[in-house]
Each structure stands twice: as structure tokens, then as C-alpha cells.
Design a protein around this motif. Structure first.
Motif, PDB file in Angstrom:
ATOM      1  N   LYS A  31       0.972  -1.254  -0.156  1.00  0.00           N
ATOM      2  CA  LYS A  31      -0.010   0.035  -0.054  1.00  0.00           C
ATOM      3  C   LYS A  31       0.791   1.317  -0.093  1.00  0.00           C
ATOM      4  O   LYS A  31       0.648   2.310  -0.514  1.00  0.00           O
ATOM      5  N   ALA A  32       2.030   1.176   0.542  1.00  0.00           N
ATOM      6  CA  ALA A  32       2.926   2.314   0.685  1.00  0.00           C
ATOM      7  C   ALA A  32       3.720   2.727  -0.407  1.00  0.00           C
ATOM      8  O   ALA A  32       4.008   3.951  -0.640  1.00  0.00           O
ATOM      9  N   VAL A  33       4.058   1.590  -1.164  1.00  0.00           N
ATOM     10  CA  VAL A  33       5.063   1.936  -2.277  1.00  0.00           C
ATOM     11  C   VAL A  33       3.860   2.403  -3.454  1.00  0.00           C
ATOM     12  O   VAL A  33       3.075   1.673  -4.054  1.00  0.00           O
ATOM     13  N   SER A  34       4.358   3.698  -3.880  1.00  0.00           N
ATOM     14  CA  SER A  34       3.760   4.390  -4.639  1.00  0.00           C
ATOM     15  C   SER A  34       4.003   4.325  -6.275  1.00  0.00           C
ATOM     16  O   SER A  34       5.422   4.291  -6.522  1.00  0.00           O
ATOM     17  N   ALA A  35       3.186   3.720  -7.255  1.00  0.00           N
ATOM     18  CA  ALA A  35       3.499   3.950  -8.716  1.00  0.00           C
ATOM     19  C   ALA A  35       4.091   5.352  -9.090  1.00  0.00           C
ATOM     20  O   ALA A  35       5.138   5.334  -9.783  1.00  0.00           O
ATOM     21  N   ASP A  36       3.397   6.308  -8.295  1.00  0.00           N
ATOM     22  CA  ASP A  36       3.925   7.722  -8.940  1.00  0.00           C
ATOM     23  C   ASP A  36       5.201   7.864  -8.620  1.00  0.00           C
ATOM     24  O   ASP A  36       6.076   8.699  -9.239  1.00  0.00           O
ATOM     25  N   LYS A  37       5.661   7.492  -7.299  1.00  0.00           N
ATOM     26  CA  LYS A  37       7.221   7.782  -6.804  1.00  0.00           C
ATOM     27  C   LYS A  37       8.148   7.001  -7.609  1.00  0.00           C
ATOM     28  O   LYS A  37       9.283   7.424  -7.957  1.00  0.00           O
ATOM     29  N   ILE A  38       7.557   5.727  -7.812  1.00  0.00           N
ATOM     30  CA  ILE A  38       8.559   4.975  -8.786  1.00  0.00           C
ATOM     31  C   ILE A  38       8.689   5.672 -10.196  1.00  0.00           C
ATOM     32  O   ILE A  38       9.848   5.752 -10.607  1.00  0.00           O
ATOM     33  N   ASN A  39       7.843   6.350 -10.696  1.00  0.00           N
ATOM     34  CA  ASN A  39       7.797   6.860 -11.948  1.00  0.00           C
ATOM     35  C   ASN A  39       8.606   8.007 -11.909  1.00  0.00           C
ATOM     36  O   ASN A  39       9.516   8.504 -12.737  1.00  0.00           O
ATOM     37  N   ARG A  40       8.562   8.802 -10.743  1.00  0.00           N
ATOM     38  CA  ARG A  40       9.479  10.074 -10.250  1.00  0.00           C
ATOM     39  C   ARG A  40      10.948   9.557 -10.400  1.00  0.00           C
ATOM     40  O   ARG A  40      11.922  10.162 -10.822  1.00  0.00           O
ATOM     41  N   HIS A  41      11.404   8.443  -9.875  1.00  0.00           N
ATOM     42  CA  HIS A  41      12.550   7.982 -10.043  1.00  0.00           C
ATOM     43  C   HIS A  41      12.978   7.657 -11.570  1.00  0.00           C
ATOM     44  O   HIS A  41      14.236   8.069 -12.118  1.00  0.00           O
ATOM     45  N   LEU A  42      12.154   7.060 -12.341  1.00  0.00           N
ATOM     46  CA  LEU A  42      12.412   6.808 -13.531  1.00  0.00           C
ATOM     47  C   LEU A  42      12.831   8.211 -14.303  1.00  0.00           C
ATOM     48  O   LEU A  42      13.685   8.228 -15.235  1.00  0.00           O
ATOM     49  N   ILE A  43      11.940   9.323 -13.874  1.00  0.00           N
ATOM     50  CA  ILE A  43      12.145  10.502 -14.625  1.00  0.00           C
ATOM     51  C   ILE A  43      13.528  10.954 -14.276  1.00  0.00           C
ATOM     52  O   ILE A  43      14.145  11.566 -15.056  1.00  0.00           O
ATOM     53  N   ALA A  44      13.916  10.914 -12.971  1.00  0.00           N
ATOM     54  CA  ALA A  44      15.362  11.292 -12.713  1.00  0.00           C
ATOM     55  C   ALA A  44      16.241  10.528 -13.465  1.00  0.00           C
ATOM     56  O   ALA A  44      17.454  11.097 -13.814  1.00  0.00           O
ATOM     57  N   LEU A  45      16.218   9.174 -13.466  1.00  0.00           N
ATOM     58  CA  LEU A  45      17.161   8.518 -14.203  1.00  0.00           C
ATOM     59  C   LEU A  45      17.054   8.929 -15.943  1.00  0.00           C
ATOM     60  O   LEU A  45      18.230   8.853 -16.614  1.00  0.00           O
ATOM     61  N   GLN A  46      16.066   9.277 -16.567  1.00  0.00           N
ATOM     62  CA  GLN A  46      16.104   9.773 -17.932  1.00  0.00           C
ATOM     63  C   GLN A  46      16.845  11.010 -17.782  1.00  0.00           C
ATOM     64  O   GLN A  46      17.634  11.144 -18.765  1.00  0.00           O
TER      65      GLN A  46
END
Length: 486
Positions: A31-46
Motif C-alpha cells: 500500500k505504501a509503495v507508490s507507482a507515482d514515486k517509482i515513476n518519479r525515480h524513472l524521470i530522474a534516471l532519464q
């Protein structure tokens, strides 16, 4: 049960007389692990790749900045982070060209293939007839004059080593193997059996060359290995048993020509978000260790370097290793690493691996997602843990292989197309991610990791803390009763 405090999942202390829900931490971590936060990490890597030559390869500033991003997030959350150095033999391309009249191609030399001479090799281009097993037996060259020629062979039917051995037997001076699916022609040959220079091509390059068969063709493919130093990252929770550690890892670096957002960013981003939400001091029975590796696709991986730095006793402290790879593929499938060899080709696995496979499959089945066993690539980081006898499992959404009609019916997507059409290509960017698949796989990793942080009994016989405490209390009560009877 567990609560979320300041973005960190912490389990509250259960009442002494009540057995805790073994799945509580898993449910709350999911419940705590957010798809939006994971995507934010992907944006950072890009963005890191975009501002560093389009790559996050292990020897580049893009990789170092990716590592700094992971480390910075973990340190801000209170983790103690270690970034040890490791060394590896980086493959440096000296030449990669095929010229056949007006047709030019940029081949990828097969790993461990011998080089061409400087300036290349020249001979007539001969296309080996295509059947179910093209170029896999000498009979395939019947009616083909391959002596002194460049053999053009379609991939499939047998190993690259066999294709180049048969081509050499037919008299060819070099072999070009073009792909049968989307993507570049990556592969390798057995160095002990490398007879002629061998390189891979894309499907389009192979078909273009086949159209000019008979043309005098020059192949120049040469590489050398350069001793290189890089870093990897390891962190561990402060709580939980340190002699029964649950370890999870992901590859962080990309190939030199790609940002690597699905392969490898998706797994790295998901693992980072899981670590951040678990937090550095959760109430767990077993400590959780996280790792981000570099240089997976070479002969000396960071994971192998790490394991060799540990004594046998320190390796015994690792209860299991959980891995993931390409978990956001754009035409995704749902694969779990084959721990019980039910697919018939994974080979012997350490005891406990089958149980890990069932744990992942069980969680996804609860989400009404059917899975298949993955005949995973033994060159991935987790192969080092398998070689060390450590129980291993993980998740995979597919890469260069094509999705079958049955798989498309089961999972959706498009049959006859690769799970990841941009696998190890420049188009592996933010537009190459199925975020639904990424979210589901991140949830599966979070749930299974949390479950094993509570108990690894089914994998190695180590029960949860509450069960051990109850056993000790029962033994003590019996001893007291017997003592009083005397």
C-alpha cells in the motif's frame, strides 16, 4: 499489524500473547509503495542519461550520477550506504562495420568471438537458406559455396557457437547472424570454440544484406577489453537478524547506447521505492539488504565481485537473493524465475528457490495474474548467487522474445511482437514503460520481500521471532514444571 509513519512502513510490536499476522507488513508495504514515486525515480534516471551523453553505462558519469541519486535518497531516509569499488573488463569497440556494395550495417561482435584483422575480411556474401534451424548443420550449406565467403545466417534453432562452427566447417571466413525478433543481435560464443569472427545484426540489416547476396563484402569487427573501475551500492536495515538476511538487488547501469529506462531503470526505481518505504529500522525478524549493481553484462560483474569479497560464513548470513529485471516492458508478460526447473531448462537451483518462485506466483495469482516460469539469462547478476548456493528468485516482464498468441490472450498486448521492442536500444526511454506492469511487479516484490523479512522458514527452516519465543517459553515452562515435580 503495521502503520505508515512519515513515509516509512514500521510494524508495531504485537501483544505478547498474540501471534502477529505474517502478511501484515507485506500488505502495508504494498500500500505504501507508490507507482507515482517509482515513476518519479524513472524521470530522474532519464534526465541523468539525457544530460550525460544519453547513457548510464557503468564507466560513465551517467552511471555515477545514477548511483549518487540512489544513495542520496537512501541517506536522506536514514540508511547507512556503502559504495565499494569493483573492477571489470569493459569491452571497447574498435571497429563495427559491414559493407556490401551500397548496403552498410553496424554489427555487434559476439561476446568472446575472435576479431577480424585490422581492415577486416573481404569475400562474397552468401545467404544460408532459412528453415527451422538455419545454419545449424553442414547440410544447410548444400549448394552454397561458402569457401572464403561471409556467411549470412538467420538466428534461431541452435546456439551461436554452433552456427559459427558449422559456417567455419563449410569454409566461411566470417559469420553474420541476423535477429529473428526486434532489436540488436546481441549474443556470445564459447571462447574455446571460436573459429571465425562472428557478429550479430538486426532483422532489418540482415534482410538488407540478404537482398545483395553475392556481393563482395567486407566485415570489420574488433574489440578489446579495458580494465575499468566502478562502484556498486549496498545498504541494510538496522533491525532484524544479521545472520539470516533477506537480500534484494537490481542492475543500475545501462548499455552504452541507451538510457536503459525499462532495462534497467524500472527494477532499480522499484527497489529504491521499496527500500524508502520499508525504512532503515522497520520491525522485522530478518534484516533486509538492498543492492544496486553495475556491469552486469560483462565477465566480472559487481555482484560477483561483492560475493567474492565475503567469507563463506558471511555468505551463509544471506538467507536468499531476490532479483528483478525489465519489469516494466511495454508489451509486458508476467514471469517468475524458474526455481523448480519446471520449464526444463533452468538447471539445478539452490534449495529454497522453488519456494521463492511459489511466493511470487502466489501473490500475483491473488491479483488474478497468471504467471509463467522464466528461463532466465544466467548472465544476469543473480547467477552469481545461484553459483554460491544461495536460494534465488525474481521477476521479469520479458525482453527481446516475441509474445505468443496464448500469452497475449492471457496478459493482453500484441502477439508476434517482442515483450520489449526497445530492449537494449536507444528507444528504451520513458516512453518504453508499461506502468501498470511496473506497479504490479513492484507490489509483488514488496510483498514477498516483506514476507521473508518476517520469516524464511519455508526456504531455510528459520522460523519467525514470535514462534521462536513461544518455543523457548514452552521449553522453559516444561523445565520449571519438571523441576517443581522433583
Amino acid at each position: 499489524m503495521a502503520v505508515v509513519v512519515a513515509g516509512t512502513v514500521l510494524a508495531t510490536a504485537p501483544a505478547a500473547e498474540a501471534a502477529p499476522d505474517p502478511d501484515a507488513l507485506g500488505h502495508h508495504l504494498v500500500k505504501a509503495v507508490s507507482a507515482d514515486k517509482i515513476n518519479r525515480h524513472l524521470i530522474a534516471l532519464q534526465r541523468i542519461a539525457d544530460t550525460n551523453g544519453g547513457t548510464r553505462a557503468a564507466h560513465t558519469p551517467g552511471y555515477q550520477k545514477s548511483l549518487d541519486y540512489i544513495a542520496g535518497g537512501l541517506r536522506a531516509a536514514g540508511f547507512e550506504v556503502s559504495t565499494p569499488e569493483f573492477t571489470y573488463n569493459r569491452v571497447v569497440v574498435d571497429a563495427a562495420v559491414v559493407v556490401a556494395g551500397a548496403v552498410r550495417a553496424a554489427p555487434t561482435q559476439m561476446t568472446d568471438s575472435i576479431n577480424t584483422p585490422v581492415g577486416g575480411l573481404t569475400g562474397p556474401l552468401v545467404a544460408v537458406p532459412v528453415d527451422a534451424n538455419p545454419g545449424c548443420q553442414i547440410e544447410d550449406y548444400a549448394g552454397v559455396d561458402a569457401v572464403g565467403a561471409i556467411a549470412l545466417i538467420k538466428r534461431g534453432g541452435c546456439a551461436f557457437t554452433q552456427k559459427q562452427l558449422v559456417a567455419a566447417q563449410a569454409g566461411a571466413i566470417a559469420a553474420l547472424v541476423y535477429n529473428h525478433v526486434d532489436g540488436p543481435g546481441y549474443g556470445g560464443v564459447d571462447p574455446a570454440q571460436s573459429k571465425i569472427p562472428t557478429a550479430g545484426l538486426t532483422t532489418a540489416e540482415g534482410l538488407a544484406l540478404a537482398a545483395v547476396a553475392g556481393t563482395q563484402t567486407t566485415v570489420d569487427v574488433r574489440t578489446h577489453k579495458q580494465f575499468t573501475t566502478s562502484r556498486y551500492l549496498v545498504t541494510q536495515t538496522r533491525t532484524g537478524r544479521t545472520d539470516n538476511v533477506v537480500m534484494a538487488g537490481a542492475q543500475l547501469d545501462s548499455i552504452p547506447t541507451s538510457a536503459g529506462i525499462n532495462d534497467t531503470g524500472a527494477s532499480s526505481a522499484a527497489l529504491l521505492e521499496i527500500a524508502l518505504k520499508l525504512g532503515p529500522s522497520p520491525r522485522v525478524d530478518n534484516a533486509v539488504r538492498f543492492a544496486w549493481w553495475g556491469a552486469e553484462d560483462v565477465d566480472k560483474t559487481a555482484a560477483g565481485f561483492y560475493l567474492k569479497s565475503l567469507s563463506f560464513e558471511q555468505q551463509l548470513d544471506i538467507a536468499m537473493y531476490l532479483n528483478s529485471n525489465s519489469i516494466g516492458s511495454s508489451n509486458a508478460g508476467y514471469f517468475v524465475y524458474d526455481g523448480d526447473n519446471s520449464t526444463g531448462s533452468a538447471g539445478p537451483m539452490p534449495y529454497g528457490s522453488a519456494q521463492i518462485e511459489r511466493a511470487f506466483a502466489g501473490y500475483l495469482a491473488g491479483r488474478e495474474i497468471q504467471v509463467e516460469g522464466s528461463n532466465f539469462d544466467r548472465q544476469w547478476d543473480h547467477s552469481q548467487f545461484i553459483a554460491a548456493g544461495i536460494p534465488t528468485g525474481g521477476l521479469y516482464a520479458g525482453s527481446f522474445r516475441q509474445k505468443t498468441p496464448a500469452q497475449a490472450a492471457k496478459w493482453g498486448g500484441t502477439a508476434g511482437v517482442s515483450f520489449d521492442r526497445c530492449h537494449q536500444q536507444a528507444c528504451d526511454n520513458l516512453g518504453n514503460v508499461d506502468r501498470t506492469a511496473l506497479d504490479r511487479n513492484a507490489d509483488a516484490m514488496a510483498f514477498v520481500l516483506a514476507g521473508y523479512a518476517t520469516s524464511t522458514e519455508d526456504v531455510n527452516g528459520v522460523p519467525p521471532r514470535a514462534q521462536r519465543a513461544q518455543t523457548r517459553a514452552t521449553v522453559a515452562m516444561k523445565a520449571t514444571t519438571l523441576g517443581g515435580a522433583e
